[in-house]
Design a protein around this motif. Structure first.
Motif, PDB file in Angstrom:
ATOM      1  N   GLY A  45      45.781  28.636  13.832  1.00 41.00           N
ATOM      2  CA  GLY A  45      44.685  27.898  13.217  1.00 41.00           C
ATOM      3  C   GLY A  45      43.356  28.509  13.627  1.00 41.00           C
ATOM      4  O   GLY A  45      43.281  29.325  14.546  1.00 41.00           O
ATOM      5  N   LYS A  46      42.293  28.120  12.947  1.00 35.93           N
ATOM      6  CA  LYS A  46      40.957  28.630  13.219  1.00 35.93           C
ATOM      7  C   LYS A  46      40.024  27.452  13.419  1.00 35.93           C
ATOM      8  O   LYS A  46      40.030  26.518  12.615  1.00 35.93           O
ATOM      9  N   ILE A  47      39.245  27.476  14.484  1.00 33.33           N
ATOM     10  CA  ILE A  47      38.338  26.383  14.817  1.00 33.33           C
ATOM     11  C   ILE A  47      36.951  26.966  15.056  1.00 33.33           C
ATOM     12  O   ILE A  47      36.794  27.923  15.808  1.00 33.33           O
ATOM     13  N   HIS A  48      35.949  26.369  14.411  1.00 31.50           N
ATOM     14  CA  HIS A  48      34.564  26.787  14.619  1.00 31.50           C
ATOM     15  C   HIS A  48      33.904  25.781  15.553  1.00 31.50           C
ATOM     16  O   HIS A  48      33.846  24.594  15.247  1.00 31.50           O
ATOM     17  N   ARG A  49      33.433  26.258  16.695  1.00 29.36           N
ATOM     18  CA  ARG A  49      32.718  25.422  17.667  1.00 29.36           C
ATOM     19  C   ARG A  49      31.404  26.113  17.949  1.00 29.36           C
ATOM     20  O   ARG A  49      31.368  27.135  18.603  1.00 29.36           O
ATOM     21  N   GLY A  50      30.329  25.522  17.423  1.00 28.70           N
ATOM     22  CA  GLY A  50      29.027  26.175  17.558  1.00 28.70           C
ATOM     23  C   GLY A  50      29.048  27.484  16.789  1.00 28.70           C
ATOM     24  O   GLY A  50      29.440  27.540  15.641  1.00 28.70           O
ATOM     25  N   LYS A  51      28.656  28.543  17.455  1.00 23.94           N
ATOM     26  CA  LYS A  51      28.627  29.849  16.804  1.00 23.94           C
ATOM     27  C   LYS A  51      29.887  30.670  17.070  1.00 23.94           C
ATOM     28  O   LYS A  51      29.993  31.793  16.616  1.00 23.94           O
ATOM     29  N   LYS A  52      30.823  30.099  17.806  1.00 24.08           N
ATOM     30  CA  LYS A  52      32.055  30.819  18.134  1.00 24.08           C
ATOM     31  C   LYS A  52      33.192  30.406  17.214  1.00 24.08           C
ATOM     32  O   LYS A  52      33.259  29.276  16.759  1.00 24.08           O
ATOM     33  N   VAL A  53      34.071  31.343  16.980  1.00 20.77           N
ATOM     34  CA  VAL A  53      35.301  31.077  16.234  1.00 20.77           C
ATOM     35  C   VAL A  53      36.454  31.207  17.225  1.00 20.77           C
ATOM     36  O   VAL A  53      36.636  32.252  17.843  1.00 20.77           O
ATOM     37  N   TYR A  54      37.185  30.124  17.383  1.00 21.11           N
ATOM     38  CA  TYR A  54      38.367  30.117  18.234  1.00 21.11           C
ATOM     39  C   TYR A  54      39.593  30.074  17.337  1.00 21.11           C
ATOM     40  O   TYR A  54      39.573  29.465  16.272  1.00 21.11           O
ATOM     41  N   TYR A  55      40.630  30.692  17.795  1.00 18.07           N
ATOM     42  CA  TYR A  55      41.918  30.597  17.138  1.00 18.07           C
ATOM     43  C   TYR A  55      42.819  29.748  18.015  1.00 18.07           C
ATOM     44  O   TYR A  55      42.666  29.718  19.233  1.00 18.07           O
ATOM     45  N   ARG A  56      43.739  29.054  17.378  1.00 18.49           N
ATOM     46  CA  ARG A  56      44.734  28.270  18.115  1.00 18.49           C
ATOM     47  C   ARG A  56      46.102  28.818  17.751  1.00 18.49           C
ATOM     48  O   ARG A  56      46.489  28.832  16.583  1.00 18.49           O
ATOM     49  N   LEU A  57      46.825  29.262  18.755  1.00 17.08           N
ATOM     50  CA  LEU A  57      48.180  29.748  18.561  1.00 17.08           C
ATOM     51  C   LEU A  57      49.130  28.712  19.119  1.00 17.08           C
ATOM     52  O   LEU A  57      49.051  28.355  20.292  1.00 17.08           O
ATOM     53  N   ARG A  58      49.997  28.204  18.259  1.00 18.08           N
ATOM     54  CA  ARG A  58      51.022  27.255  18.707  1.00 18.08           C
ATOM     55  C   ARG A  58      52.269  28.031  19.060  1.00 18.08           C
ATOM     56  O   ARG A  58      52.804  28.771  18.238  1.00 18.08           O
ATOM     57  N   THR A  59      52.713  27.846  20.288  1.00 17.49           N
ATOM     58  CA  THR A  59      53.937  28.498  20.737  1.00 17.49           C
ATOM     59  C   THR A  59      54.672  27.545  21.666  1.00 17.49           C
ATOM     60  O   THR A  59      54.141  27.141  22.691  1.00 17.49           O
ATOM     61  N   GLY A  60      55.845  27.121  21.249  1.00 24.68           N
ATOM     62  CA  GLY A  60      56.603  26.149  22.036  1.00 24.68           C
ATOM     63  C   GLY A  60      55.814  24.863  22.217  1.00 24.68           C
ATOM     64  O   GLY A  60      55.284  24.309  21.257  1.00 24.68           O
ATOM     65  N   ASP A  61      55.714  24.398  23.441  1.00 23.88           N
ATOM     66  CA  ASP A  61      54.968  23.172  23.761  1.00 23.88           C
ATOM     67  C   ASP A  61      53.523  23.456  24.126  1.00 23.88           C
ATOM     68  O   ASP A  61      52.830  22.582  24.645  1.00 23.88           O
ATOM     69  N   PHE A  62      53.045  24.669  23.860  1.00 29.72           N
ATOM     70  CA  PHE A  62      51.708  25.054  24.287  1.00 29.72           C
ATOM     71  C   PHE A  62      50.824  25.428  23.125  1.00 29.72           C
ATOM     72  O   PHE A  62      51.290  25.858  22.076  1.00 29.72           O
ATOM     73  N   ARG A  63      49.533  25.267  23.365  1.00 28.99           N
ATOM     74  CA  ARG A  63      48.511  25.673  22.417  1.00 28.99           C
ATOM     75  C   ARG A  63      47.568  26.605  23.165  1.00 28.99           C
ATOM     76  O   ARG A  63      47.004  26.231  24.190  1.00 28.99           O
ATOM     77  N   THR A  85      48.280  16.440  24.228  1.00 30.05           N
ATOM     78  CA  THR A  85      47.502  15.953  25.364  1.00 30.05           C
ATOM     79  C   THR A  85      46.098  15.640  24.887  1.00 30.05           C
ATOM     80  O   THR A  85      45.674  16.092  23.820  1.00 30.05           O
ATOM     81  N   LEU A  86      45.387  14.879  25.680  1.00 31.44           N
ATOM     82  CA  LEU A  86      44.014  14.528  25.342  1.00 31.44           C
ATOM     83  C   LEU A  86      43.152  15.778  25.218  1.00 31.44           C
ATOM     84  O   LEU A  86      42.353  15.903  24.287  1.00 31.44           O
ATOM     85  N   ALA A  87      43.303  16.716  26.139  1.00 31.66           N
ATOM     86  CA  ALA A  87      42.498  17.942  26.105  1.00 31.66           C
ATOM     87  C   ALA A  87      42.734  18.712  24.810  1.00 31.66           C
ATOM     88  O   ALA A  87      41.793  19.202  24.189  1.00 31.66           O
ATOM     89  N   ASP A  88      43.980  18.809  24.373  1.00 27.75           N
ATOM     90  CA  ASP A  88      44.303  19.505  23.128  1.00 27.75           C
ATOM     91  C   ASP A  88      43.671  18.789  21.941  1.00 27.75           C
ATOM     92  O   ASP A  88      43.071  19.403  21.071  1.00 27.75           O
ATOM     93  N   PHE A  89      43.789  17.476  21.922  1.00 28.16           N
ATOM     94  CA  PHE A  89      43.211  16.683  20.832  1.00 28.16           C
ATOM     95  C   PHE A  89      41.692  16.853  20.767  1.00 28.16           C
ATOM     96  O   PHE A  89      41.123  17.091  19.708  1.00 28.16           O
ATOM     97  N   VAL A  90      41.039  16.753  21.914  1.00 22.80           N
ATOM     98  CA  VAL A  90      39.572  16.854  21.975  1.00 22.80           C
ATOM     99  C   VAL A  90      39.116  18.215  21.473  1.00 22.80           C
ATOM    100  O   VAL A  90      38.192  18.316  20.669  1.00 22.80           O
ATOM    101  N   PHE A  91      39.757  19.260  21.928  1.00 23.94           N
ATOM    102  CA  PHE A  91      39.341  20.604  21.515  1.00 23.94           C
ATOM    103  C   PHE A  91      39.608  20.836  20.037  1.00 23.94           C
ATOM    104  O   PHE A  91      38.760  21.342  19.312  1.00 23.94           O
TER     105      PHE A  91
END
Length: 118
Positions: A45-63, A85-91
């Motif tokens: 997935g692709k997430i824009h936070r401010g001026k940065k572009v983050y990618y999210r890679l789902r692998t197993g139980d981890f992001r 987790t809450l941290a994953d949801f928030v981000f």
């Protein structure tokens, strides 16, 4: 092919895993290519936070939340979070994110909250 680097948080999370899980995470992360990042695969997935572009890679139980540093051809993992987790949801939902959010990952945090009820 990208060079792969890790933040302190992502390295600490990786070190908590057993060797087989570490290898699975590393294999999924290090095998990324330009084509895979831009192809719209369901696990990326692709997430824009401010001026940065983050990618999210789902692998197993981890992001794995990472950014592509173009000039260096580097993937820099900022966070490795457990799914659901809450941290994953928030981000993921672009809510205000502070390092304090990471405390919910620690058992001590939950024990502290439980002690407040008494």
């Amino acid at each position: 092919m990208y060079q792969v680097t890790f933040s302190k948080q992502s390295m600490a999370e990786l070190n908590k895993l057993d060797k087989l899980s570490q290898l699975e995470v590393m294999e999924a992360f290090s095998s990324l290519t330009d084509e895979k990042l831009e192809s719209g695969l369901p696990e990326i997935g692709k997430i824009h936070r401010g001026k940065k572009v983050y990618y999210r890679l789902r692998t197993g139980d981890f992001r794995i939340y990472f950014e592509v540093i173009e000039d260096k051809r580097t993937l820099h993992a900022h966070y490795i979070l457990q799914q659901h987790t809450l941290a994953d949801f928030v981000f993921r939902f672009k809510l205000p994110f502070k390092e304090e959010t990471m405390f919910e990952q620690e058992d001590n945090f939950w024990h502290y909250l439980e002690s407040l009820k008494k």
